[in-house]
Design a protein around this motif. Structure first.
Motif, PDB file in Angstrom:
ATOM      1  N   VAL A   1       3.714-116.859  14.875  1.00  0.00           N
ATOM      2  CA  VAL A   1       4.851-115.986  15.208  1.00  0.00           C
ATOM      3  C   VAL A   1       5.242-116.164  16.673  1.00  0.00           C
TER       4      VAL A   1
ATOM      5  N   THR B   1      11.681-113.292   9.739  1.00  0.00           N
ATOM      6  CA  THR B   1      12.259-112.231  10.567  1.00  0.00           C
ATOM      7  C   THR B   1      12.722-112.794  11.911  1.00  0.00           C
TER       8      THR B   1
ATOM      9  N   LYS C   1       8.782-117.597  18.244  1.00  0.00           N
ATOM     10  CA  LYS C   1       9.583-116.902  19.262  1.00  0.00           C
ATOM     11  C   LYS C   1       9.892-117.838  20.430  1.00  0.00           C
TER      12      LYS C   1
ATOM     13  N   GLY D   1       2.562-113.298   4.099  1.00  0.00           N
ATOM     14  CA  GLY D   1       2.715-112.476   5.299  1.00  0.00           C
ATOM     15  C   GLY D   1       3.236-113.289   6.484  1.00  0.00           C
ATOM     16  N   ILE D   2       2.717-114.485   6.662  1.00  0.00           N
ATOM     17  CA  ILE D   2       3.184-115.337   7.761  1.00  0.00           C
ATOM     18  C   ILE D   2       4.649-115.712   7.538  1.00  0.00           C
TER      19      ILE D   2
ATOM     20  N   ASP E   1       6.932-114.138   5.916  1.00  0.00           N
ATOM     21  CA  ASP E   1       7.837-113.012   6.143  1.00  0.00           C
ATOM     22  C   ASP E   1       8.100-112.809   7.631  1.00  0.00           C
ATOM     23  N   ASP E   2       7.044-112.885   8.447  1.00  0.00           N
ATOM     24  CA  ASP E   2       7.231-112.667   9.885  1.00  0.00           C
ATOM     25  C   ASP E   2       8.033-113.797  10.527  1.00  0.00           C
TER      26      ASP E   2
ATOM     27  N   HIS F   1      -1.806-116.656  12.093  1.00  0.00           N
ATOM     28  CA  HIS F   1      -0.638-115.806  11.907  1.00  0.00           C
ATOM     29  C   HIS F   1       0.061-115.471  13.235  1.00  0.00           C
ATOM     30  N   SER F   2      -0.697-114.916  14.171  1.00  0.00           N
ATOM     31  CA  SER F   2      -0.046-114.466  15.406  1.00  0.00           C
ATOM     32  C   SER F   2       0.383-115.650  16.270  1.00  0.00           C
TER      33      SER F   2
END
Lengths: 431, 431
Positions: free
Chosen positions: A416, A345, A420, A338-339, A341-342, A412-413
């Protein structure tokens, strides 16, 4: 005024004129050996860079957010495998026999781990003569390389691959023959240049050292690539050391082929694994090497003077390895996928940035667009202006200056958000 | 029929005729390097000796009694220093920052330990640049020797001294210049031949490596000996690596002189200690080296490829070091002094056996009378007929074949009973 001499090994060395020439020659000789081991840009060593002043070339305001150290995994976000501390505690209670094991590690633990590693890799493991417990997989790599090549021997090493591989070969004064991996243009295999590998063996390389999945790219070698590596090693009677540290963390149900299950002379292969990464047990410093009894015996002899043994009480933690509760590993894989994939992206939204999707492990190795800062300065800007620590691509290959490695085993967050900020900083410095 | 070649390094090597000449030359080269590291007679490795059959030359019935392994201390009889497990547990709870420290170890722990080591040794310790946490004192020795000498350099080593010193020098292909210690004929000083030490420096020895108190003898170097070592090292600009592993365990209020508090160039000395012995914390594999910032920096660079760091969680145990409850160390010293005294009484009752009294540490190194068995066979007989494991004297010096080393950090009454079995076996095999 300091005097610099051009040493035949190809670097400048400052002459210390306050000492004797003989002493000075020695100092230079040892100094040169250690200059090749420089760790200033190694993961986690940023704290030792004395100057943290903002560079005059940096522009704009700092980007705020929770700092993320992508140089290694965050064991607070992904907790150590269950029951590890309890296993350690039981080891302490066991007392002297757990504190003072054989140099190659406690026999009973070797037997338990050997059985599980045989099942995992699909080939027998001889726990008596063919397995050693080491101080982390780093310890296993050090001992395995030392036991295989010596001064002047040739060793084939992949570019890019784990930075310590190169340093190990250099420390033992082996000659490195690089083998390229075209990871940027492949998806279903790692992209190893098998022609170059055969050339290396033909030129006399006694050993081939590589990580699978590859660190830093996260590529898995295909069944065909592994089969051809086995064939070539057999044809040229070469030893293969394969670092499978991340082989339990495979995404999308990817196929993974264990080299040691191929048709190879068992004396010519050593497999290295450990619970430091996927299982978050790095604080215990545990690794294993298994395979060739001759090489394992040498590794034990060397470990006896390097550190005697892996910490005895820590060895007890291996009782939990490959023995986790049902579903635990599947959950861990899913979280990391999941990490990944983000992050992909975010990366794919950056024009001119190319990134191969990680097939296994928790590394990602994006190639950044052209920037106005040098790659090293951009890494520094990331740290000082965005609170994002990454490992420079040149640690892995001289051809990877524009890439950076990120270990995405993070919250995770936070990961991300940090990615960014990296994207924002890329725009700020885009050429 | 196997073919043996006489290799220029002076040992026979079996030629493997089933492989290629080039591969074979490499195999021989690595094999020779590792033959010098043989650990068959190293402490604790007896379990790997495949044949445990009674030798035909052995006579008489087995001597019954609780087996005692004098090759290392018994941490069940002398428990780990208080609060060590709790400190480890707190380290695990601290999480990622304790698991992933700088390669040289956690800064805060280095500062705490550095302050205490400065007080203990009587000279400043720079926790930032002048101290590294290692995987045991063995790890510190390995890194320190590697950071000081390289191929062809000369290094002075005491005979007898800790067996790994010789193996370390050989592994790094340094040339050993032995310096004799007349420990058998002295009582108030170690008996180092300072003339030989100066000859070694004059012949170009760049480094001097020694243990104080001496392992295996238990002799403390006198203030005058330490002062002269400092003077000679200064005169010849040599580096001194001093292994002070046992310097906290001094008997009869003996004076102990710390070399690093002498008038010496701080860049030319590295001191090594650790909590594995007196404090019984061997199961955590912890050591420290402190002194020359240049050498410590190299040691960190090398540790990065040897094992990354001492196990992060284990490092937390150093918080308890030199921080034990009041009276704990005095009790430990008194217990060991009591065992020493009782063992000396048994040894001095054996005609023809000579033993220097241990001044510090938990080793005793008796020289046995002439026996009908070879020294190695007697060591084997001790193990198989009396349940007594000792380390052969030849591990420490080629001139110590008739001596054996015993670590008397054991259960008191079991150690005395085992020593009496050794005395009985000496009579059985007396020449």
């Amino acid at each position: 005024m300091p005097i610099f001499l051009w040493h035949r090994s190809g670097i400048w060395v400052q002459l210390n004129t306050t000492t004797t020439p003989a002493k000075e020659e020695n100092r230079m000789s040892v100094e040169i050996k250690f200059q090749k081991l420089a760790t200033d840009n190694a993961p986690g060593q940023e704290v030792r860079q004395k100057s943290s002043d903002l560079d005059a070339r940096f522009i704009g305001e700092p980007l705020t957010g929770r700092p993320v150290d992508f140089s290694h995994g965050d064991v607070d976000a992904h907790a150590p495998a269950p029951a590890s501390f309890e296993a350690f505690s039981a080891g302490v209670s066991k007392g002297g026999t757990q504190a003072y094991t054989e140099y190659r590690g406690d026999r009973e633990i070797r037997e338990a781990v050997g059985t599980r590693l045989a099942a995992f890799t699909g080939a027998p493991v001889n726990a008596d003569d063919g397995l050693i417990i080491t101080s982390g997989t780093q310890g296993a790599l050090f001992l395995a390389v030392a036991a295989t090549v010596t001064r002047g021997d040739k060793i084939a090493i992949v570019q890019p691959d784990y930075f310590a591989n190169r340093k190990l070969a250099e420390f033992f004064e082996a000659e490195i023959i690089p083998v390229q991996m075209a990871y940027e243009t492949t998806t279903d295999h790692a992209g190893l240049d098998l022609g170059q590998l055969e050339d290396a063996f033909r030129a006399g390389a006694r050993a081939f050292l590589f990580s699978n999945p590859n660190n830093p790219v996260g590529a898995i070698y295909s069944a065909d690539e592994i089969s051809q590596i086995a064939t070539l090693a057999g044809r040229y009677d070469a030893t293969v050391i394969v670092d499978q540290l991340y082989s339990r963390l495979c995404y999308d149900g990817a196929d993974y082929t264990h080299l040691r299950a191929e048709d190879m002379d068992p004396e010519n292969i050593v497999t290295i694994m450990g619970p430091s990464k996927t299982e978050s047990l790095s604080g215990y410093r545990l690794g294993v090497a298994f395979g060739s009894p001759t090489i394992i015996a040498r590794m034990e002899q060397l470990q006896a003077i390097v550190s005697l043994r892996a910490a005895g009480y820590c060895q007890a933690v291996l009782r939990t390895w490959f023995n986790e509760p049902d579903g635990w590993m599947a959950d861990r894989v899913a979280q990391h996928q999941g990490i990944r994939d983000d992050l992909l992206t975010v990366l794919r939204g950056i024009p001119g940035c190319s990134t191969r999707s990680t097939q296994a492990g928790s590394y990602i190795f994006p190639k950044l667009p052209e920037l106005t800062l040098t790659p090293m300065d951009f890494v520094k800007a990331l740290r000082l202006q965005a609170g994002v620590i990454v490992t420079p691509g040149t640690e892995f290959s001289p051809y990877s200056a524009r890439s950076v490695r990120l270990n995405f085993s993070q919250d995770h967050s936070a990961a991300v958000a940090a990615m960014k900020r990296m994207a924002a900083l890329i725009e700020r410095y885009r050429a």
